[in-house]
Scaffold this motif. Sequence first.
Motif, PDB file in Angstrom:
ATOM      1  N   SER B  23       0.825  -1.212   0.000  1.00 32.17           N
ATOM      2  CA  SER B  23       0.000   0.000   0.000  1.00 32.17           C
ATOM      3  C   SER B  23       0.860   1.264   0.000  1.00 32.17           C
ATOM      4  N   GLU B  24       2.141   1.152   0.413  1.00 29.52           N
ATOM      5  CA  GLU B  24       3.032   2.317   0.394  1.00 29.52           C
ATOM      6  C   GLU B  24       3.139   2.894  -1.016  1.00 29.52           C
ATOM      7  N   GLN B  25       2.948   2.028  -2.030  1.00 30.47           N
ATOM      8  CA  GLN B  25       3.064   2.508  -3.408  1.00 30.47           C
ATOM      9  C   GLN B  25       1.801   3.236  -3.875  1.00 30.47           C
ATOM     10  N   GLY B  26       0.745   3.128  -3.114  1.00 28.82           N
ATOM     11  CA  GLY B  26      -0.476   3.847  -3.463  1.00 28.82           C
ATOM     12  C   GLY B  26      -0.645   5.027  -2.516  1.00 28.82           C
ATOM     13  N   ARG B  27      -1.693   5.781  -2.740  1.00 22.55           N
ATOM     14  CA  ARG B  27      -1.974   6.891  -1.830  1.00 22.55           C
ATOM     15  C   ARG B  27      -2.411   6.311  -0.489  1.00 22.55           C
ATOM     16  N   PRO B  28      -1.953   6.842   0.637  1.00 24.29           N
ATOM     17  CA  PRO B  28      -2.382   6.287   1.925  1.00 24.29           C
ATOM     18  C   PRO B  28      -3.909   6.345   2.042  1.00 24.29           C
ATOM     19  N   LEU B  29      -4.491   5.306   2.654  1.00 21.47           N
ATOM     20  CA  LEU B  29      -5.945   5.272   2.773  1.00 21.47           C
ATOM     21  C   LEU B  29      -6.423   6.311   3.780  1.00 21.47           C
ATOM     22  N   SER B  30      -7.588   6.866   3.469  1.00 26.55           N
ATOM     23  CA  SER B  30      -8.150   7.876   4.354  1.00 26.55           C
ATOM     24  C   SER B  30      -8.917   7.193   5.488  1.00 26.55           C
ATOM     25  N   VAL B  31      -8.749   7.712   6.708  1.00 27.78           N
ATOM     26  CA  VAL B  31      -9.512   7.179   7.839  1.00 27.78           C
ATOM     27  C   VAL B  31     -10.828   7.943   7.958  1.00 27.78           C
ATOM     28  N   LEU B  46     -14.724   3.153   1.899  1.00 28.73           N
ATOM     29  CA  LEU B  46     -15.927   2.377   2.224  1.00 28.73           C
ATOM     30  C   LEU B  46     -15.578   0.917   2.503  1.00 28.73           C
ATOM     31  N   VAL B  47     -14.722   0.365   1.669  1.00 28.24           N
ATOM     32  CA  VAL B  47     -14.363  -1.055   1.791  1.00 28.24           C
ATOM     33  C   VAL B  47     -13.431  -1.279   2.982  1.00 28.24           C
ATOM     34  N   SER B  48     -12.482  -0.363   3.183  1.00 23.56           N
ATOM     35  CA  SER B  48     -11.515  -0.601   4.269  1.00 23.56           C
ATOM     36  C   SER B  48     -12.108  -0.331   5.649  1.00 23.56           C
ATOM     37  N   GLN B  49     -13.109   0.557   5.730  1.00 22.93           N
ATOM     38  CA  GLN B  49     -13.684   0.890   7.039  1.00 22.93           C
ATOM     39  C   GLN B  49     -14.790  -0.056   7.473  1.00 22.93           C
ATOM     40  N   PRO B  78      -5.842  -3.295   9.352  1.00 23.81           N
ATOM     41  CA  PRO B  78      -6.592  -2.054   9.579  1.00 23.81           C
ATOM     42  C   PRO B  78      -5.884  -0.839   8.971  1.00 23.81           C
ATOM     43  N   ASN B  79      -6.636  -0.068   8.205  1.00 26.17           N
ATOM     44  CA  ASN B  79      -6.138   1.140   7.508  1.00 26.17           C
ATOM     45  C   ASN B  79      -5.026   0.872   6.483  1.00 26.17           C
ATOM     46  N   GLU B  80      -4.862  -0.396   6.113  1.00 30.42           N
ATOM     47  CA  GLU B  80      -3.885  -0.718   5.060  1.00 30.42           C
ATOM     48  C   GLU B  80      -4.526  -1.593   3.987  1.00 30.42           C
ATOM     49  N   GLY B  81      -5.818  -1.466   3.848  1.00 24.58           N
ATOM     50  CA  GLY B  81      -6.546  -2.291   2.888  1.00 24.58           C
ATOM     51  C   GLY B  81      -6.069  -2.084   1.467  1.00 24.58           C
ATOM     52  N   ARG B  82      -6.177  -3.152   0.671  1.00 22.19           N
ATOM     53  CA  ARG B  82      -5.759  -3.065  -0.733  1.00 22.19           C
ATOM     54  C   ARG B  82      -6.945  -3.118  -1.695  1.00 22.19           C
ATOM     55  N   GLY B  83      -8.164  -3.149  -1.141  1.00 26.28           N
ATOM     56  CA  GLY B  83      -9.353  -3.046  -1.978  1.00 26.28           C
ATOM     57  C   GLY B  83     -10.029  -4.345  -2.360  1.00 26.28           C
ATOM     58  N   VAL B  84      -9.285  -5.456  -2.276  1.00 27.32           N
ATOM     59  CA  VAL B  84      -9.875  -6.751  -2.655  1.00 27.32           C
ATOM     60  C   VAL B  84     -10.426  -7.435  -1.403  1.00 27.32           C
ATOM     61  N   PRO B  85     -11.740  -7.708  -1.379  1.00 24.51           N
ATOM     62  CA  PRO B  85     -12.304  -8.312  -0.173  1.00 24.51           C
ATOM     63  C   PRO B  85     -12.014  -9.814  -0.074  1.00 24.51           C
ATOM     64  N   TYR B  86     -11.543 -10.219   1.102  1.00 23.35           N
ATOM     65  CA  TYR B  86     -11.330 -11.632   1.421  1.00 23.35           C
ATOM     66  C   TYR B  86     -12.391 -12.079   2.419  1.00 23.35           C
ATOM     67  N   PHE B  87     -12.762 -13.348   2.284  1.00 21.45           N
ATOM     68  CA  PHE B  87     -13.818 -13.915   3.129  1.00 21.45           C
ATOM     69  C   PHE B  87     -13.335 -15.234   3.720  1.00 21.45           C
ATOM     70  N   TYR B  88     -13.952 -15.626   4.834  1.00 24.44           N
ATOM     71  CA  TYR B  88     -13.623 -16.902   5.474  1.00 24.44           C
ATOM     72  C   TYR B  88     -14.931 -17.694   5.509  1.00 24.44           C
TER      73      TYR B  88
END
Lengths: 208, 208
Positions: B23-31, B46-49, B78-88
């Motif tokens: 995620s360092e290579q992208g813009r930091p996610l907004s809290v 929306l996805v990371s929160q 937390p706060n380092e999401g990459r946008g792809v949702p993972y599920f269990y």
Amino acid sequence: MEVKGWSRVLCSILFFVAGFLPSEQGRPLSVSKPDPEDASATARWLVSQNSWGVLNTISSDLGGAPFGNVVSFSDGLPNEGRGVPYFYLTTLDPTAKNAMKDERASFTVSEYPIGTCGKIDPENPTCAKITLTGKLKLVDPECEEAEYAKSALFSKHVEMKDWPKGHKFQIYKLEIKNIFLIDWFGGPKPLTLEQYLHPKMNKFNFIG
Amino acid sequence: MEVKGWSRVLCSILFFVAGFLPSEQGRPLSVSKPDPEDASATARWLVSQNSWGVLNTISSDLGGAPFGNVVSFSDGLPNEGRGVPYFYLTTLDPTAKNAMKDERASFTVSEYPIGTCGKIDPENPTCAKITLTGKLKLVDPECEEAEYAKSALFSKHVEMKDWPKGHKFQIYKLEIKNIFLIDWFGGPKPLTLEQYLHPKMNKFNFIG
């Protein structure tokens, strides 16, 4: 006018015959979370206490993919819900447009936003969730059911009455065929549509 | 062992090439909630929160009906999401079982449970909502991505690690093809997968 009058009478009869009897004839809805063993009470509580959920249709634009959309809903006046979710939708949005081509739909709500799951994870089966599957139908605006649905929606979602007229919002309902309820360990609770719509009879069936 | 080793190398390469760069290579996610005009930042926020949403599949048991199910998810630490949702998920539940027969799926989350919509109705377009459409895929447990996904999930959903081994929970992800974002009036925001996965590039494209 004559035809319109008869149509109004017919749809009003159907509205009542279909089981939309006043809630006084059923068991009063619980405001606090029911015992998870009481599947019908839990299901009705989940639906009546929630104000929004995800309405899923088959997307005509996305090659038949299942398409979930966040929507507000109401199943009746506060604490007087009858179990059938009503929606206020516009065909400017994909969901109503999809339903015009394929009525198959489901509506999913979670206990989590009600606030009663505490620290339990939203996916934990003791944090209840329900999916009602059936057909998403436009409610005939001439029918008494439309008046009922409008009161149900506008009492819980006060801003709806001021939504732009030009967007042509209309009332839709989910005609329920199947109920998938998880409220405890051990898989989905068996629950028929009849038991869901008439929880009083259910009490006799299960406990009496 | 040799084949397993190569398979592990291959899936690790694919994991990085597919855009899962640190995620360092992208813009930091907004809290805090981004400006609605910034579609990619809003979508990623929306996805990371959010910690849960509704995962929709095509129901093999219900005649091909779209079937929504409440699930927990994570797109990263937390706060380092990459946008792809993972599920269990477990195939004891219909969602994973459905995906084995038909991978087509969507995942829907709302701003409402984050608590930033205030008194705005959940269906109001200014209370943001997103639907990611694509394919629900089992993540190869041998792949580095599985380790990443497990950390992502277990850091946000601590009880998951103790879920019953006998239920054979496995990691799934949504391979995103299409993004439907509503965060203001005027219909869905145009947002490509590339813009969603790499919001920094997006900033140059839109504002620079």
